[in-house]
Every structure is written in structure tokens, then in C-alpha cells.
Scaffold this motif. Sequence first.
Motif, mmCIF file in Angstrom:
data_model
loop_
_atom_site.group_PDB
_atom_site.id
_atom_site.type_symbol
_atom_site.label_atom_id
_atom_site.label_comp_id
_atom_site.label_asym_id
_atom_site.label_seq_id
_atom_site.Cartn_x
_atom_site.Cartn_y
_atom_site.Cartn_z
ATOM 1 N N UNK A 70 0.833 -1.201 0.000
ATOM 2 C CA UNK A 70 0.000 0.000 0.000
ATOM 3 C C UNK A 70 0.861 1.242 0.000
ATOM 4 N N UNK A 71 0.191 2.337 -0.238
ATOM 5 C CA UNK A 71 0.897 3.615 -0.185
ATOM 6 C C UNK A 71 1.299 3.908 1.256
ATOM 7 N N UNK A 72 2.497 4.420 1.385
ATOM 8 C CA UNK A 72 2.980 4.793 2.716
ATOM 9 C C UNK A 72 2.617 6.240 3.002
ATOM 10 N N UNK A 73 2.491 6.587 4.244
ATOM 11 C CA UNK A 73 2.293 8.001 4.582
ATOM 12 C C UNK A 73 3.576 8.761 4.278
ATOM 13 N N UNK A 74 3.512 10.066 4.270
ATOM 14 C CA UNK A 74 4.738 10.848 4.003
ATOM 15 C C UNK A 74 5.851 10.451 4.965
ATOM 16 N N UNK A 75 7.074 10.411 4.436
ATOM 17 C CA UNK A 75 8.217 10.063 5.264
ATOM 18 C C UNK A 75 8.462 11.140 6.310
ATOM 19 N N UNK A 76 8.943 10.751 7.469
ATOM 20 C CA UNK A 76 9.207 11.754 8.520
ATOM 21 C C UNK A 76 10.348 12.669 8.119
ATOM 22 N N UNK A 77 10.328 13.847 8.694
ATOM 23 C CA UNK A 77 11.424 14.779 8.433
ATOM 24 C C UNK A 77 12.716 14.221 8.999
ATOM 25 N N UNK A 78 13.840 14.523 8.353
ATOM 26 C CA UNK A 78 15.119 14.049 8.882
ATOM 27 C C UNK A 78 15.418 14.698 10.220
ATOM 28 N N UNK A 101 11.276 4.212 -1.542
ATOM 29 C CA UNK A 101 11.069 3.389 -0.362
ATOM 30 C C UNK A 101 9.962 2.370 -0.596
ATOM 31 N N UNK A 102 8.868 2.798 -1.255
ATOM 32 C CA UNK A 102 7.778 1.868 -1.562
ATOM 33 C C UNK A 102 8.292 0.732 -2.440
ATOM 34 N N UNK A 103 9.044 1.095 -3.469
ATOM 35 C CA UNK A 103 9.590 0.075 -4.367
ATOM 36 C C UNK A 103 10.526 -0.869 -3.616
ATOM 37 N N UNK A 137 10.453 -1.624 -0.407
ATOM 38 C CA UNK A 137 9.676 -2.504 0.463
ATOM 39 C C UNK A 137 8.941 -3.569 -0.339
ATOM 40 N N UNK A 138 8.476 -3.213 -1.515
ATOM 41 C CA UNK A 138 7.815 -4.194 -2.364
ATOM 42 C C UNK A 138 8.740 -5.362 -2.683
ATOM 43 N N UNK A 139 9.982 -5.010 -2.970
ATOM 44 C CA UNK A 139 10.937 -6.052 -3.354
ATOM 45 C C UNK A 139 11.393 -6.913 -2.190
ATOM 46 N N UNK A 140 11.207 -6.410 -0.967
ATOM 47 C CA UNK A 140 11.728 -7.139 0.189
ATOM 48 C C UNK A 140 10.638 -7.781 1.041
ATOM 49 N N UNK A 141 9.482 -7.156 1.140
ATOM 50 C CA UNK A 141 8.407 -7.650 1.990
ATOM 51 C C UNK A 141 7.156 -7.875 1.144
ATOM 52 N N UNK A 142 6.799 -9.095 0.915
ATOM 53 C CA UNK A 142 5.628 -9.410 0.097
ATOM 54 C C UNK A 142 4.832 -10.524 0.753
ATOM 55 N N UNK A 143 3.680 -10.821 0.175
ATOM 56 C CA UNK A 143 2.831 -11.857 0.780
ATOM 57 C C UNK A 143 3.404 -13.257 0.566
ATOM 58 N N UNK A 144 4.457 -13.365 -0.247
ATOM 59 C CA UNK A 144 5.102 -14.673 -0.405
ATOM 60 C C UNK A 144 5.930 -15.021 0.828
ATOM 61 N N UNK A 145 6.261 -14.045 1.631
ATOM 62 C CA UNK A 145 7.019 -14.260 2.861
ATOM 63 C C UNK A 145 6.263 -13.573 3.978
ATOM 64 N N UNK A 146 5.376 -14.305 4.690
ATOM 65 C CA UNK A 146 4.574 -13.677 5.745
ATOM 66 C C UNK A 146 5.464 -12.924 6.736
ATOM 67 N N UNK A 147 5.027 -11.736 7.085
ATOM 68 C CA UNK A 147 5.825 -10.896 7.970
ATOM 69 C C UNK A 147 5.750 -11.416 9.389
ATOM 70 N N UNK A 148 6.906 -11.619 9.987
ATOM 71 C CA UNK A 148 7.020 -12.067 11.371
ATOM 72 C C UNK A 148 8.159 -11.290 12.010
#
Length: 490
Positions: free
Chosen positions: A22-30, A52-54, A56-67
Amino acid sequence: MALKKKSLLKPLSKLPKSSSLPSLPPLPNPPDTQELPLPVSTLSPSSHYTQLVTFLKSQLSDHHPLSPQTLLHFFKSKLHHHPLFTHYDFHVFTWAASIDSFHHDHSTFFWMARSLASSYRFSDLQSLLAFIAANPCPCSQGIFSCPQLETIFLFVIKAYSRLGKMEDALCAFQTMMRLIDGRPSVVVYNIVINGYVRCGDNDKAVSFYERMVRDKVTPDVFTFNSLINSYCRSSKFHLALDLFREMKERGCSPNVVSFNTLIRGFFREKKFQKGIQMAYEMIELRCEFSSVTCEILVGGLCSEGRVSEACELVIDFSMKGALPAGFDYSGLVGKLCGNGNAAKALQVVDELWRGGNAPSLIACTTLVEGLRKDQRRGEAFKLMEKMLKEGMVPDSVTFSCLLQDLCDAVRTTDANMLRLLASSKGLETDAVMYNILVAGYTREARRKEGEILVDEMLDRGFIPDLATYNRLMNGLAGMPLHRRSSAINR
């Protein structure tokens, strides 16, 4: 029953079941780099929302349930080393917390606490502690809390204390007290007490110690050492002594740090005999001396002009087998030689050396120079000979000066024998040494010995031209030149 999660940032989209994120909220200020020093690995972030969205897409997907395990692996192996997104780890941590099917545990708590504390992001660290308080670790069973909570808070409290943020450290301590089962360990109390001591706030350090006693947590030697040090630094030495007595009454054995602190305090108060008595108490209690102990005693006495007393003390410690093997008494030797008392320095060195406390190379070199200055060339020669036999190789300058002294005393043969011994121990004979010895043999009219040295000089390239060669040979009573000329011309 697990408590309902509380979002630390604005509501975040949940991890979808499809392969797209999903879309992420705006990134926090540095972080404000003017106030907080950032780690070297952190770059000041800018607008990297799409990247950052791209990522996360490449690293965290539904093929690897988040734990917690997969998220921790992502933090360690992917995000932590990323040149653009490493500082958004707390953003991702909070995003993951908004997913109904995901629950952080003590492993991700500890990683996040360490990351935030190490990069001085204390505002986010406070938010993390609030989150931990509101969201128990899944490994908590029934009414019992996660056994790893104290370890997490201990790291945070230590980070706050190290930087003098004692109010935040105390707040973290209070939060921990509400969450853990039973009493905290003595280590946590020690960290807070030492933090107050480092800030120079002796009253709060003592107050926290009193709280520790009320909480029925038994203080250890580190607790007492911190407070004794605090009293000594705040010129309340009498209270430090009272605490030292209380320490022993509670059955806590003082260690070398306890004694060193008090000895230094006695010396600061000009109570030298009491400081020395405490050193002997260490020996009676079989508390092993350290080099620091001896440096405090010797340095303190010498600075007050009590050099002879320092000598007697060191020799006595050596005879009792209490002098640490690593103690370098070159300072004491230097003080004696500087006062024109090289003979006394030699006596001290000989006594300690016989007792198994060999001097350092610096101490020996200093003593050789002191003996030379006092015109005690024979003793300097014997000391140098002993040094070389023990494997102590001096610098070429000191050695050359001693060779010159021996040659001036018409002892060129002894000087050359010393040169050969030094050579066998690794000290290369240079042109200066050769010239000193040849000049010495010339003055003593010892032609054969001089010829041997000139031959060595020739072979090693220390004779640059025929004129130099002729000068050396003429000095040795006009030795024949024809058999050397061809070698020089080559």
C-alpha cells in the motif's frame, strides 16, 4: 489477553495480501543535524517516498509472511546498510506494528532500541518505550512479563546515562519498574548511580542508592566504588571513608578500584601515611596490586619531594611479592637521576631486578644517561652489558654516547666488545659507531684492531672515497694502501 496496539505515527496502511504494497504516509522529516550527531552510516534523507515503496515491495511481500524474525532479518541485512533508507527503520517498525496479523516481540524491540539510542534519536526512543509499555511481548505468559524486558531497558538507560540525560534515564527506569516482574538487578541501579556521578550530582547519586536499599536490592562493589569516587570528587572524603566502612559491614569485599580511589583521596588530602597504610591493608587482604596503585603511590610521593620514601616503599613491595610485574618504575628512576642521584637509582634498579621486577627499556636507558652524566662510566658499561644480555636493545644514540665515553676512558677494547654483543642482539653498527671506535684505537695505537674495523667499514660501504680511507689509515700509523685502492675504485 494482548492489549490493543497503539499507533505511534499517523494510521498506516496494512500489509496487503497481494504482491503490491500500500501507499505509505509521508516520510518523517530528517533529524535536526544541528542538535543530534548522526552515525557515519546515516545520510540525511530527502524525498525518497517512491523509492522506499519500491524497496519494500521487493523485500516484503505476501510470499514471505511478515514475522518478527523476517522483519529483524530485513532490518539487519537490508535496511541497516541501505545508503538512503537506513534512518527510516523506526518508520518501518511502526508501519509493521499497524498490521493486525503482526506482533513485535523482544527481538525487534531490542534492535529498534539499540538503533535509536546509537543514532541519538531520543524523541523516537521515548515513543518506542511508550509502545513497548502498551504492547506486551508475545512471549509474556499470563501475568508474567517478558524476561527480556530488563535487558532492553538496561541498554536504553545506559545510553541516556552515558550522555548525561539523567531525567530521561530515570523516566525509562520508572517505566521498566512498572513492566518487569520483581526487582531490577543491581546492574541497572549501578548504571543510574554512575550516571549521576559522571554528571557531578552527588546528592542524587546518594539518593538513588538509598532508594536501592529501600527496594531491597543488595549493592555490590561497583555500587560502592561509584559512590566513594563521587564523595572524593566532591571533597567529602570523610563520607567516602564512612561508606568504605559500611561496604565492609555489608559483607562486600573492596577491590583494587576501591583502594585506589581512597589512596588517591588520602594523597589529595596530604595524608600520605594513611594512604600508605591502606596500601599495606590491600596486601593483608590479599587484594592484588595494580600498576595504577603503584603509580598513585610513587607519583604522589615524588611530587611532594619524598623520593627516598617512594624508593623504600617500592623495594618493600617487591620483597613482599606485591609489586605488579607490569609496573614501570622509569618515573622513579628519572626523578632520582634528575636530582643527580644516579647511584641511588642504580641501587633501586639492582634491588628490584634481583627480586624479579625487571626494569623497562626506558628505565634502563634513563639510568645509563644518568650514570654517564655523573661520570660513572664503569657502572653505565656494566648496566648496558646486562641490558643486552637480557635482550634489551638500546637506541643507537645512547649506545654511541656510551661507546664514546669508554673510548675517552682508554677502554676502546671494552667498547668494541660491547658493540659486538649489541650487534648479536640486533643493534646494527652504523658509521658513527665505527668512527668512534677507530678513533679510539688510533689514540691507543692499536693498529691491528683498527685495521679490522676499517675493513668492515669498507665492506659495508661506510667509506665514501679514497680521501676518507687515507685519513683513517694514516691515523692508524700509515698502513699500506695498494691492496685497498682497487677495491675502492671498483
